[in-house]
Design a protein around this motif. Structure first.
Motif, PDB file in Angstrom:
ATOM      1  N   LEU A 151       0.712  -1.058  -0.161  1.00  0.00           N
ATOM      2  CA  LEU A 151      -0.051   0.063   0.028  1.00  0.00           C
ATOM      3  C   LEU A 151       0.922   1.213   0.007  1.00  0.00           C
ATOM      4  CD1 LEU A 151      -2.408  -1.001   2.727  1.00  0.00           C
ATOM      5  CD2 LEU A 151      -3.024  -0.997   0.066  1.00  0.00           C
ATOM      6  N   PRO A 152       0.399   2.492  -0.442  1.00  0.00           N
ATOM      7  CA  PRO A 152       1.069   3.702  -0.286  1.00  0.00           C
ATOM      8  C   PRO A 152       1.403   4.005   1.064  1.00  0.00           C
ATOM      9  CG  PRO A 152      -0.749   3.901  -1.840  1.00  0.00           C
ATOM     10  CD  PRO A 152      -0.926   2.570  -1.178  1.00  0.00           C
ATOM     11  N   LYS A 153       2.676   4.645   1.588  1.00  0.00           N
ATOM     12  CA  LYS A 153       3.005   4.718   2.811  1.00  0.00           C
ATOM     13  C   LYS A 153       1.887   5.300   3.840  1.00  0.00           C
ATOM     14  CE  LYS A 153       6.936   6.269   5.511  1.00  0.00           C
ATOM     15  NZ  LYS A 153       8.244   6.920   5.496  1.00  0.00           N
ATOM     16  N   GLY A 154       1.405   6.337   3.291  1.00  0.00           N
ATOM     17  CA  GLY A 154       0.604   6.798   4.367  1.00  0.00           C
ATOM     18  C   GLY A 154      -0.751   5.882   4.729  1.00  0.00           C
ATOM     19  N   VAL A 155      -1.154   5.360   3.438  1.00  0.00           N
ATOM     20  CA  VAL A 155      -2.302   4.421   3.627  1.00  0.00           C
ATOM     21  C   VAL A 155      -1.864   3.359   4.274  1.00  0.00           C
ATOM     22  CG1 VAL A 155      -3.840   3.073   2.412  1.00  0.00           C
ATOM     23  CG2 VAL A 155      -3.286   5.156   1.485  1.00  0.00           C
ATOM     24  N   MET A 156      -0.670   2.709   4.260  1.00  0.00           N
ATOM     25  CA  MET A 156      -0.222   1.684   4.954  1.00  0.00           C
ATOM     26  C   MET A 156       0.067   1.835   6.631  1.00  0.00           C
ATOM     27  SD  MET A 156       3.677  -0.125   4.862  1.00  0.00           S
ATOM     28  CE  MET A 156       4.271   1.380   5.732  1.00  0.00           C
ATOM     29  N   LEU A 157       0.409   2.959   7.013  1.00  0.00           N
ATOM     30  CA  LEU A 157       0.398   3.128   8.198  1.00  0.00           C
ATOM     31  C   LEU A 157      -1.017   3.305   8.881  1.00  0.00           C
ATOM     32  CD1 LEU A 157       3.446   5.921   8.201  1.00  0.00           C
ATOM     33  CD2 LEU A 157       3.368   3.564   9.001  1.00  0.00           C
ATOM     34  N   ASP A 158      -2.046   3.875   8.462  1.00  0.00           N
ATOM     35  CA  ASP A 158      -3.183   4.171   8.726  1.00  0.00           C
ATOM     36  C   ASP A 158      -4.028   2.955   8.723  1.00  0.00           C
ATOM     37  OD1 ASP A 158      -5.564   5.871   9.416  1.00  0.00           O
ATOM     38  OD2 ASP A 158      -6.536   5.167   7.801  1.00  0.00           O
ATOM     39  N   ILE A 163      -6.096  -2.056  11.927  1.00  0.00           N
ATOM     40  CA  ILE A 163      -6.346  -3.699  11.836  1.00  0.00           C
ATOM     41  C   ILE A 163      -5.365  -4.369  12.451  1.00  0.00           C
ATOM     42  CG2 ILE A 163      -7.322  -3.259   9.647  1.00  0.00           C
ATOM     43  CD1 ILE A 163      -4.816  -4.671   8.455  1.00  0.00           C
ATOM     44  N   ALA A 164      -4.149  -4.044  13.008  1.00  0.00           N
ATOM     45  CA  ALA A 164      -2.977  -4.791  13.495  1.00  0.00           C
ATOM     46  C   ALA A 164      -3.539  -5.623  14.604  1.00  0.00           C
ATOM     47  CB  ALA A 164      -2.040  -3.767  13.928  1.00  0.00           C
ATOM     48  N   THR A 165      -4.263  -4.847  15.582  1.00  0.00           N
ATOM     49  CA  THR A 165      -4.636  -5.416  16.599  1.00  0.00           C
ATOM     50  C   THR A 165      -5.750  -6.852  16.414  1.00  0.00           C
ATOM     51  OG1 THR A 165      -4.335  -3.759  18.163  1.00  0.00           O
ATOM     52  CG2 THR A 165      -5.787  -5.340  19.156  1.00  0.00           C
ATOM     53  N   PRO A 166      -6.887  -6.423  15.854  1.00  0.00           N
ATOM     54  CA  PRO A 166      -7.743  -7.581  15.667  1.00  0.00           C
ATOM     55  C   PRO A 166      -7.121  -8.620  14.672  1.00  0.00           C
ATOM     56  CG  PRO A 166      -8.371  -5.712  14.433  1.00  0.00           C
ATOM     57  CD  PRO A 166      -7.239  -5.204  15.501  1.00  0.00           C
ATOM     58  N   VAL A 167      -6.239  -8.248  13.647  1.00  0.00           N
ATOM     59  CA  VAL A 167      -5.514  -9.352  12.839  1.00  0.00           C
ATOM     60  C   VAL A 167      -4.619 -10.234  13.401  1.00  0.00           C
ATOM     61  CG1 VAL A 167      -3.936  -9.570  10.788  1.00  0.00           C
ATOM     62  CG2 VAL A 167      -5.885  -8.010  10.499  1.00  0.00           C
ATOM     63  N   LEU A 168      -4.017  -9.810  14.709  1.00  0.00           N
ATOM     64  CA  LEU A 168      -3.231 -10.680  15.133  1.00  0.00           C
ATOM     65  C   LEU A 168      -3.672 -11.366  16.395  1.00  0.00           C
ATOM     66  CD1 LEU A 168       0.195  -8.447  15.118  1.00  0.00           C
ATOM     67  CD2 LEU A 168      -0.379 -10.555  13.918  1.00  0.00           C
ATOM     68  N   LEU A 169      -4.774 -10.849  16.810  1.00  0.00           N
ATOM     69  CA  LEU A 169      -5.410 -11.649  18.165  1.00  0.00           C
ATOM     70  C   LEU A 169      -6.738 -12.295  17.726  1.00  0.00           C
ATOM     71  CD1 LEU A 169      -5.186  -8.825  20.827  1.00  0.00           C
ATOM     72  CD2 LEU A 169      -3.654 -10.767  20.341  1.00  0.00           C
ATOM     73  N   ILE A 170      -7.639 -11.609  17.028  1.00  0.00           N
ATOM     74  CA  ILE A 170      -8.976 -12.159  16.700  1.00  0.00           C
ATOM     75  C   ILE A 170      -8.791 -13.336  15.512  1.00  0.00           C
ATOM     76  CG2 ILE A 170     -11.468 -11.824  16.381  1.00  0.00           C
ATOM     77  CD1 ILE A 170     -10.305 -10.881  18.866  1.00  0.00           C
ATOM     78  N   TYR A 171      -8.183 -12.998  14.632  1.00  0.00           N
ATOM     79  CA  TYR A 171      -8.012 -13.888  13.359  1.00  0.00           C
ATOM     80  C   TYR A 171      -7.535 -15.243  13.734  1.00  0.00           C
ATOM     81  CZ  TYR A 171     -10.019 -10.377   9.906  1.00  0.00           C
ATOM     82  OH  TYR A 171     -10.823  -9.703   9.333  1.00  0.00           O
ATOM     83  N   PRO A 172      -6.052 -15.127  14.099  1.00  0.00           N
ATOM     84  CA  PRO A 172      -5.729 -16.615  14.408  1.00  0.00           C
ATOM     85  C   PRO A 172      -6.563 -17.304  15.347  1.00  0.00           C
ATOM     86  CG  PRO A 172      -4.119 -14.680  14.769  1.00  0.00           C
ATOM     87  CD  PRO A 172      -5.277 -14.098  14.629  1.00  0.00           C
ATOM     88  N   ALA A 173      -7.413 -16.669  16.338  1.00  0.00           N
ATOM     89  CA  ALA A 173      -8.162 -17.509  17.268  1.00  0.00           C
ATOM     90  C   ALA A 173      -9.405 -18.294  16.603  1.00  0.00           C
ATOM     91  CB  ALA A 173      -8.712 -16.681  18.415  1.00  0.00           C
ATOM     92  N   ALA A 174      -9.703 -17.121  15.459  1.00  0.00           N
ATOM     93  CA  ALA A 174     -11.096 -17.679  14.609  1.00  0.00           C
ATOM     94  C   ALA A 174     -10.453 -18.686  13.783  1.00  0.00           C
ATOM     95  CB  ALA A 174     -11.601 -16.522  13.715  1.00  0.00           C
ATOM     96  N   THR A 175      -9.342 -18.606  13.138  1.00  0.00           N
ATOM     97  CA  THR A 175      -8.865 -19.697  12.441  1.00  0.00           C
ATOM     98  C   THR A 175      -8.720 -21.026  13.235  1.00  0.00           C
ATOM     99  OG1 THR A 175      -7.663 -18.247  11.035  1.00  0.00           O
ATOM    100  CG2 THR A 175      -7.030 -20.342  10.894  1.00  0.00           C
ATOM    101  N   TRP A 176      -8.299 -21.048  14.332  1.00  0.00           N
ATOM    102  CA  TRP A 176      -8.004 -22.162  15.331  1.00  0.00           C
ATOM    103  C   TRP A 176      -9.227 -22.815  15.679  1.00  0.00           C
ATOM    104  CZ3 TRP A 176      -9.900 -21.733  20.333  1.00  0.00           C
ATOM    105  CH2 TRP A 176      -9.769 -22.932  21.140  1.00  0.00           C
ATOM    106  N   LEU A 177     -10.071 -21.936  15.899  1.00  0.00           N
ATOM    107  CA  LEU A 177     -11.514 -22.396  16.209  1.00  0.00           C
ATOM    108  C   LEU A 177     -12.292 -23.188  14.859  1.00  0.00           C
ATOM    109  CD1 LEU A 177     -14.111 -22.775  17.802  1.00  0.00           C
ATOM    110  CD2 LEU A 177     -15.031 -20.499  16.976  1.00  0.00           C
ATOM    111  N   VAL A 178     -12.177 -22.639  13.826  1.00  0.00           N
ATOM    112  CA  VAL A 178     -12.820 -23.242  12.500  1.00  0.00           C
ATOM    113  C   VAL A 178     -11.879 -24.630  12.250  1.00  0.00           C
ATOM    114  CG1 VAL A 178     -13.085 -23.085  10.156  1.00  0.00           C
ATOM    115  CG2 VAL A 178     -13.817 -20.990  11.675  1.00  0.00           C
TER     116      VAL A 178
END
Length: 307
Positions: A151-158, A163-178
């Motif tokens: 992504l463009p730099k400004g867009v990447m940081l935003d 998304i960093a927190t839910p992607v690293l905490l919730i998404y792996p847990a959801a993958t594990w559950l499924v």
């Protein structure tokens, strides 16, 4: 929004588990047709998730496709994952926008990691343990976050900020559950298949044995008789099913038979062996060397006798 969207995608995946179970119960899961159809189902779930995403900005969306496609690869293999990935990538390319490169890259990355673990599973059975399944989901989504570099730099940081927190905490847990749901389904289907194969082997031995074999219900009625027993006694197999052990046993031996049968039914012993006289359909007497054993259910309760 992320959490609501994720719950929706996981709900769709749970529905997919049920449908997928019906498929692999009726089709050989290793046939090309079965894999393609499974891929189509995974692809449909991914598309529904992509149609109700989180919009960070026009053309930049996030949804549960990474979970869907990684699970498709892990449990379906390359054909299933490839089919789902093609459907998802085509839709993401059609949507366009600044996130199109990241979006299609996430599709390839998720499906690819799933397929890699699909081939690793037979080599390392421990990969299905809880910690490794969570690690699998974590790896998939670390890869997803790394693709924000496209992504463009400004867009990447935003984007990372949102998304960093839910992607690293919730998404792996959801993958594990499924993954757990799919593993449970695999275990059930394997157990059903093993039971069918065991029953088929039993029927083959029962029907083709050179010695007479029958099974008795608790009331003493013959529930099954093989062809050797039919030939020995002169009855057809259907006629045998209408008889009791008393009707094919010589009157002078019925008490001995009943005593032995009762001892088996009362679980005083598991089996016994003795000689007795049988009555053929035409009234002739034939001696038999009889061995009878208890038939038990899963809880160890006596439910019949095999002789």
């Amino acid at each position: 929004m992320f959490y609501l969207e994720l719950i929706q995608n996981v709900g769709l995946l749970v529905s997919l588990v049920v449908i997928h179970g019906l498929i692999i119960r009726r089709w050989n899961r290793y046939t090309l047709a079965s894999q393609i159809f499974s891929g189509f189902l995974f692809g449909c779930v991914a598309l529904v998730g992509m149609m109700t995403p989180v919009h960070l900005m026009p053309g930049l969306i996030f949804d549960g496709r990474s979970i869907v496609l990684s699970v498709a690869g892990l449990f379906g293999g390359p054909v299933t994952a490839g089919m789902a990935a093609i459907m998802s990538a085509a839709y993401r390319l059609w949507l366009g926008g600044p996130g199109v490169i990241m979006g299609t890259s996430v599709i390839v990355e998720s499906a690819g990691l799933g397929v890699a673990f699909y081939y690793l599973r037979p080599l390392y059975p421990g990969l299905t343990r809880n910690l490794y399944l969570f690690g699998f989901g974590f790896l998939v989504h670390v890869g997803m976050l790394s693709l924000t570099l496209t992504l463009p730099k400004g867009v990447m940081l935003d984007t990372l900020e949102h998304i960093a927190t839910p992607v690293l905490l919730i998404y792996p847990a959801a993958t594990w559950l499924v993954c757990l749901l799919f593993l449970d389904q695999e275990s059930r289907v394997s157990a059903e298949q093993a039971l069918r194969e065991s029953e088929e082997r039993y029927r083959a031995v029962f029907n083709n044995a050179a010695i007479g074999i029958d099974t008795l219900a608790p009331d003493g009625r013959i529930s099954q008789g093989n062809s050797a027993l039919s030939e020995m006694l002169g009855y057809t197999e259907d006629e045998l099913k209408k008889l009791t052990f008393e009707e094919i046993t010589h009157p002078d031996d019925r008490q001995i038979y009943k005593e032995n049968l009762d001892s088996i039914a009362m679980m005083e012993r598991d089996s016994c062996r003795f000689e007795q006289r049988y009555l053929r359909k035409n009234g002739e007497v034939v001696w038999g060397d009889l061995s009878i054993s208890s038939i038990k259910d899963a809880n160890g309760n006596h439910i019949g006798t095999i002789g």
